[in-house]
Design a protein around this motif. Structure first.
Motif, PDB file in Angstrom:
ATOM      1  N   MET A   1      -1.400  23.903 -21.249  1.00 58.56           N
ATOM      2  CA  MET A   1      -1.642  22.556 -21.191  1.00 58.56           C
ATOM      3  C   MET A   1      -0.727  21.709 -22.557  1.00 58.56           C
ATOM      4  SD  MET A   1      -3.642  22.229 -25.149  1.00 58.56           S
ATOM      5  CE  MET A   1      -4.864  20.355 -25.728  1.00 58.56           C
ATOM      6  N   VAL A  37     -10.198  15.163 -16.776  1.00 60.55           N
ATOM      7  CA  VAL A  37     -10.077  16.866 -16.344  1.00 60.55           C
ATOM      8  C   VAL A  37     -11.934  17.174 -16.700  1.00 60.55           C
ATOM      9  CG1 VAL A  37      -7.687  17.321 -16.907  1.00 60.55           C
ATOM     10  CG2 VAL A  37      -9.459  17.317 -18.948  1.00 60.55           C
ATOM     11  N   THR A  41     -12.257  22.825 -17.953  1.00 58.95           N
ATOM     12  CA  THR A  41     -10.481  22.455 -18.607  1.00 58.95           C
ATOM     13  C   THR A  41     -10.870  22.305 -20.403  1.00 58.95           C
ATOM     14  OG1 THR A  41      -9.711  21.131 -16.979  1.00 58.95           O
ATOM     15  CG2 THR A  41      -8.677  21.255 -18.307  1.00 58.95           C
ATOM     16  N   ASN A  44     -10.560  25.439 -22.491  1.00 65.74           N
ATOM     17  CA  ASN A  44      -9.686  25.627 -22.387  1.00 65.74           C
ATOM     18  C   ASN A  44      -8.922  25.399 -23.203  1.00 65.74           C
ATOM     19  OD1 ASN A  44     -10.372  27.163 -20.392  1.00 65.74           O
ATOM     20  ND2 ASN A  44      -9.923  27.013 -18.760  1.00 65.74           N
ATOM     21  N   ASP A  45      -8.385  23.757 -23.131  1.00 67.54           N
ATOM     22  CA  ASP A  45      -7.684  22.951 -24.289  1.00 67.54           C
ATOM     23  C   ASP A  45      -8.344  23.788 -25.826  1.00 67.54           C
ATOM     24  OD1 ASP A  45      -6.655  21.893 -22.108  1.00 67.54           O
ATOM     25  OD2 ASP A  45      -7.637  20.349 -22.284  1.00 67.54           O
TER      26      ASP A  45
END
Length: 338
Positions: A1, A37, A41, A44-45
């Motif tokens: 990230m 994104v 994603t 996940n961030d």
């Protein structure tokens, strides 16, 4: 990230949560913000942001909300405080410039700031010890009664009625005003008693009794300590924010009522590079403010006294910081000109 994207995701979460008061999910972030994104994603961030303690999930399957640490990072990364709109600036100037005296100025200041921010506004009285004498006036009200007025350089106008010999005439008052003003004009308030003592010692015998009575009143006015006072407005705004205080709003109200708590907090707050100071949640030393944020800045020639707001941690920090800073600047300008 990447670091930039992490900050963008955090910024988006803060802004959405402040606006909606609802936990923010990855799908909403993708739909509302151009993050470039996918939802996967972003999830996940968000997981990484949660691991760092910047966001948290209030419920098992909910979206995320910022933590105190997340708000702090968001505030610290604000590149600049956006200016107020032209109508807002005109409203501030028009309201404050039409005030009659310091009490009126400060009362208008907190009411205006509360309206601009929808928070509780507080202002600390300026430190009179740092002020000097600008003008004095003696007004004969009735036989044996004189109104004594002391105006200081910070805009404070203080007055009291003095008892004087029954035969006192207006020309005698004018003479003593000229003598006293020549001694104390521009003198810091704590030094006024010494200057007045020297002046009364030089008065002719016929003026001694009247001079001592007027000098005593001026001494009382110069020693009036108002720096341990604050003025507040907008407490009702807290009633509209009860959902932002999950436990109870009681401790926040108690802190506001305990002026010594707010005075101590304001005096300890140091301005950052943007000219404001921000205490978020548990950064506040008083436990009752663990779910609140305080934004303040100094005003006046020495910037020792503070003006600011108190509200829930879920607030529009950029806009509120801008309002606090702008009001403080107008307040300083008006006190300088008064």
């Amino acid at each position: 990230m990447s670091e930039p994207r992490r900050l963008e995701v955090l910024r988006a979460i803060v802004e959405d949560y402040v606006h909606s008061r609802e936990p923010v999910g990855s799908k909403a972030l993708v739909e509302r913000h151009r993050l470039g994104v996918s939802s996967a994603t972003i999830r996940n961030d968000m997981a990484l942001l949660e691991e760092e303690g910047l966001i948290t999930a209030p419920h098992t399957s909910s979206g995320r909300i910022p933590t105190d640490k997340g708000y702090r990072l968001f505030v610290d990364r604000i590149a600049e405080v956006k200016p107020l709109s032209a109508p807002e600036k005109r409203a501030i100037r028009a309201l404050l410039e039409s005030a009659d005296d310091l009490d009126d100025v400060l009362d208008r200041t907190v009411r205006l700031l509360a309206q601009l921010t929808n928070q509780v506004a507080v202002v600390q009285y300026p430190h009179l010890g740092a002020a000097s004498v600008r003008h004095i006036e003696f007004v004969l009200l009735a036989p044996g009664r004189v109104l004594v007025v002391l105006i200081s350089t910070n805009g404070a106008v203080q007055q009291r009625v003095a008892s004087v010999p029954a035969g006192t005439q207006e020309d005698e008052l004018a003479d003593l005003r000229h003598r006293f003003l020549g001694k104390v004009s521009g003198v810091r308030l704590p030094s006024v008693p010494q200057e007045l003592a020297a002046c009364t010692a030089e008065l002719p015998p016929a003026r001694q009794a009247l001079g001592k009575s007027l000098a005593h009143s001026l001494e009382q006015l110069s020693g009036a300590n108002r720096e341990d006072r604050i003025v507040m407005a907008g407490t009702a705004n807290l009633a509209r924010s009860t959902l932002d205080f999950p436990l109870t709003i009681g401790p926040v109200l108690e802190a506001l009522e305990e002026q010594v708590v707010m005075l101590r907090l304001l005096s300890e707050m140091e301005q950052d590079a943007l000219g404001v100071s921000v205490r978020i949640g548990r950064e506040n030393p008083y436990g009752g403010l663990a779910e609140a944020s305080v934004i303040a800045t100094g005003y006046g020639p020495d910037a020792l006294a503070k003006v600011g707001i108190l509200g829930p941690t879920r607030m529009d920090y950029p806009t509120t910081m801008a309002a606090v800073r702008a009001v403080a600047r107008y307040l300083s300008r008006i006190l300088d000109e008064s």
